[in-house]
Write an enzyme that holds these catalytic residues in place. Structure first.
Site, PDB file in Angstrom:
ATOM      1  N   ASP A   1      -8.460  18.668 -14.996  1.00 16.71           N
ATOM      2  CA  ASP A   1      -8.704  17.376 -15.906  1.00 16.71           C
ATOM      3  C   ASP A   1      -8.340  17.089 -16.853  1.00 16.71           C
ATOM      4  O   ASP A   1      -9.160  17.330 -17.680  1.00 16.71           O
ATOM      5  CB  ASP A   1     -10.170  16.786 -15.007  1.00 16.71           C
ATOM      6  CG  ASP A   1     -10.605  15.039 -15.416  1.00 16.71           C
ATOM      7  OD1 ASP A   1      -9.699  14.404 -16.756  1.00 16.71           O
ATOM      8  OD2 ASP A   1     -11.689  14.740 -14.573  1.00 16.71           O
TER       9      ASP A   1
ATOM     10  N   ARG B   1       0.905  -1.186  -0.004  1.00 18.65           N
ATOM     11  CA  ARG B   1      -0.501   0.119   0.332  1.00 18.65           C
ATOM     12  C   ARG B   1       1.142   1.136  -0.208  1.00 18.65           C
ATOM     13  O   ARG B   1       0.203   2.422  -0.638  1.00 18.65           O
ATOM     14  CB  ARG B   1      -0.999   0.224   1.315  1.00 18.65           C
ATOM     15  CG  ARG B   1      -1.905   1.487   1.101  1.00 18.65           C
ATOM     16  CD  ARG B   1      -2.686   0.908   2.133  1.00 18.65           C
ATOM     17  NE  ARG B   1      -3.170  -0.025   3.468  1.00 18.65           N
ATOM     18  CZ  ARG B   1      -2.834   0.193   4.601  1.00 18.65           C
ATOM     19  NH1 ARG B   1      -1.428   1.954   4.638  1.00 18.65           N
ATOM     20  NH2 ARG B   1      -2.507  -0.136   5.170  1.00 18.65           N
TER      21      ARG B   1
ATOM     22  N   TYR C   1     -16.896  16.022 -15.910  1.00 11.46           N
ATOM     23  CA  TYR C   1     -17.059  15.222 -15.630  1.00 11.46           C
ATOM     24  C   TYR C   1     -18.556  14.423 -14.822  1.00 11.46           C
ATOM     25  O   TYR C   1     -18.595  15.520 -13.590  1.00 11.46           O
ATOM     26  CB  TYR C   1     -16.597  14.564 -15.964  1.00 11.46           C
ATOM     27  CG  TYR C   1     -16.862  12.465 -15.403  1.00 11.46           C
ATOM     28  CD1 TYR C   1     -16.781  11.947 -16.763  1.00 11.46           C
ATOM     29  CD2 TYR C   1     -16.705  11.866 -13.938  1.00 11.46           C
ATOM     30  CE1 TYR C   1     -17.179  10.476 -16.543  1.00 11.46           C
ATOM     31  CE2 TYR C   1     -16.950  10.128 -13.951  1.00 11.46           C
ATOM     32  CZ  TYR C   1     -17.433   9.932 -15.803  1.00 11.46           C
ATOM     33  OH  TYR C   1     -17.300   8.405 -14.154  1.00 11.46           O
TER      34      TYR C   1
ATOM     35  N   LYS D   1      -8.947   6.205 -19.681  1.00 11.13           N
ATOM     36  CA  LYS D   1      -9.095   6.861 -20.596  1.00 11.13           C
ATOM     37  C   LYS D   1      -8.118   6.227 -21.595  1.00 11.13           C
ATOM     38  O   LYS D   1      -8.060   4.994 -21.838  1.00 11.13           O
ATOM     39  CB  LYS D   1      -9.784   8.158 -20.495  1.00 11.13           C
ATOM     40  CG  LYS D   1     -10.889   7.924 -19.520  1.00 11.13           C
ATOM     41  CD  LYS D   1     -12.456   6.938 -19.737  1.00 11.13           C
ATOM     42  CE  LYS D   1     -13.647   6.905 -18.611  1.00 11.13           C
ATOM     43  NZ  LYS D   1     -13.374   8.104 -17.609  1.00 11.13           N
TER      44      LYS D   1
HETATM   45  C1  LIG Z   1     -14.105   8.894 -16.779  1.00 11.34           C
HETATM   46  C2  LIG Z   1     -13.616   9.406 -16.357  1.00 11.34           C
HETATM   47  C3  LIG Z   1     -13.017  10.371 -14.921  1.00 11.34           C
HETATM   48  C4  LIG Z   1     -13.220   9.239 -13.819  1.00 11.34           C
HETATM   49  O1  LIG Z   1     -12.475   8.104 -14.094  1.00 11.34           O
HETATM   50  P1  LIG Z   1     -13.025   6.860 -13.529  1.00 11.34           P
HETATM   51  O2  LIG Z   1     -12.049   6.011 -14.282  1.00 11.34           O
HETATM   52  O3  LIG Z   1     -13.650   6.134 -14.374  1.00 11.34           O
HETATM   53  O4  LIG Z   1     -13.399   6.332 -12.013  1.00 11.34           O
HETATM   54  C5  LIG Z   1     -12.970  11.371 -14.533  1.00 11.34           C
HETATM   55  N1  LIG Z   1     -12.846  13.058 -15.165  1.00 11.34           N
HETATM   56  C6  LIG Z   1     -13.121  11.876 -16.411  1.00 11.34           C
HETATM   57  C7  LIG Z   1     -13.024  13.267 -17.813  1.00 11.34           C
HETATM   58  C8  LIG Z   1     -13.677  10.667 -16.940  1.00 11.34           C
HETATM   59  O5  LIG Z   1     -13.840  10.984 -18.468  1.00 11.34           O
END
Ligand SMILES: *Cc1c(COP(=O)(O)O)cnc(C)c1O
Length: 385
Positions: A178, A52, A105, A203
């Site tokens: 983000d 961890r 998001y 992603k």
């Molecule tokens: C998918 C996404 C998230 C969240 O991420 P997870 O891996 O699904 O927890 C946050 N911000 C954006 C822009 C996203 O597309």
């Protein structure tokens, strides 16, 4: 290897990826272990004690991410939202105020409004591409975080990271970007003045729709220490297997994003003015209101397109269900093309709020298949409406 010496595509393959010193294995092994033998009490080999707190596979991903975003430290997590939660715990206190885009998001908005608001944080949502609206939303002495997402989801608005960093810093707020939609290959927020980069590595970074993950990257040792403490102290870390899969995906990030971007440009141009569509949202189109800013701020325009379908929700749903290569699924950024209906899929959690997505919007995550095949698929589904 030194970061200054090599260009991005080289670092994407080599940063943090030293060959295994015992066997010479070119690909560093996956350290599937929860704990590490000590040479006498406190005698840690390479500093590793318990997974961890640290694991070499997670470290190789973190070193790679820090290099690609140009940060001093990176931390990887089990999901994007786990990363966001850790960051917000590290920097917010009850009574603090956070400003977010009004098309942030959906899961990010849900995390703040359902978890942090009951804890005493307040939130304002504004159009982040409107700098005056952001200035007006700032509450002196209370606003601690400015949360920026560009391009935004699903309407692909472009916000000026450098200008928002100035506005945020003048108010004493931390500026968080983000960077999931752009990836560090297309956009590097720390270089533009942001304090923290957030990723859903699920992603584009992972890139193959086979692993969940998230990351935080900073260029500030004090902030890094707070985040590092909570990564260890709360424990939403990425597993060695997930970290390894993400590293494997990142090696091809540059070539994938070049293809995602050129495929999306081809499709967006084929869709402009289509009689079955009211609008095409893609920053690579010269008529997009954020086109010039995106051209300055990003290396290319990315793989995400949204469209507004004429005739409302029923036609939009029929389009989303009517493609063949574009598969109907949540998520984005993988090599395979996906199509989604945000109002009832990715953005269902913001239904009934100011963030609600218009019910005729369909979102395309353009993959790296053949551009002509993808274009024909989309045009065919529109023809059948
Ligand atoms: C998918 C996404 C998230 C969240 O991420 P997870 O891996 O699904 O927890 C946050 N911000 C954006 C822009 C996203 O597309």
């Amino acid at each position: 290897m030194s970061d200054e010496q090599y260009a991005f595509p080289t670092r994407a393959i080599r940063a943090g990826q030293e060959f295994d010193p015992t066997t010479g294995a070119v690909v560093p092994p996956i350290y599937m272990t929860s704990t590490f033998v000590q040479d006498g009490i406190g005698g840690f080999r390479g500093g590793y004690e318990y997974a961890r707190g640290g694991n070499p596979t997670r470290d190789s991903l973190q070193t790679l991410l820090a290099s690609l975003e140009g940060g001093s430290h990176a931390y990887s997590f089990a999901s994007g939202l786990a990363a966001e939660d850790t960051l917000l715990r590290a920097v917010l206190h009850p009574g603090d105020h956070i400003i977010m885009g009004n098309d942030v998001y959906g899961g990010t908005h849900r995390l703040v409004s359902r978890v942090f608001v009951p804890w005493g944080v307040s939130i304002s949502t504004v159009d982040m591409s409107d700098l005056d609206a952001v200035r007006h939303a700032i509450r002196p002495d209370a606003t601690h975080v400015l949360w920026v997402e560009t391009p935004s989801n699903p309407l692909m608005k472009i916000s000026d990271i450098a200008a928002l960093a100035e506005i945020g810093h003048a108010a004493g707020a931390l500026v968080v970007v983000d960077n999931t939609f752009a990836s560090p290959y297309l956009q590097r927020p720390l270089e533009l003045g942001a304090d923290v980069v957030v990723h859903s590595t699920t992603k584009y970074l992972g890139g193959h729709s086979d692993v969940l993950g998230g990351a935080l990257i900073v260029d500030n040792p004090e902030l890094a220490e707070k985040i590092g403490f909570l990564q260890f102290g709360v424990g939403a870390v990425s597993s060695p297997m997930d970290a390894w899969l993400t590293v494997r995906g990142i090696k091809t990030l540059a070539v994938r994003l070049d293809r995602h971007s050129s495929n999306a440009q081809t499709i967006a141009e084929a869709l402009v003015g289509h009689p079955k569509l009211d609008a095409v949202y893609y920053p690579g189109l010269p008529e997009h209101p954020g086109h010039e800013l995106a051209a300055r701020q990003m290396k290319a325009f990315g793989g995400m397109i949204s469209v507004a379908v004429s005739g409302g929700a029923a036609k939009a749903k029929a389009f989303a269900e009517g493609t063949e290569l574009f598969q109907l699924a949540e998520s984005l950024g993988g090599v395979e093309s996906l199509i989604g209906y945000p109002a009832e899929m990715t953005h269902a959690s913001v239904k009934g709020t100011a963030l609600e997505v218009p019910d005729n919007v369909v979102r395309l995550s353009v993959g790296i298949e053949d551009a002509a095949d993808l274009t024909a698929d989309v045009l065919g589904a529109l023809d059948r409406l």
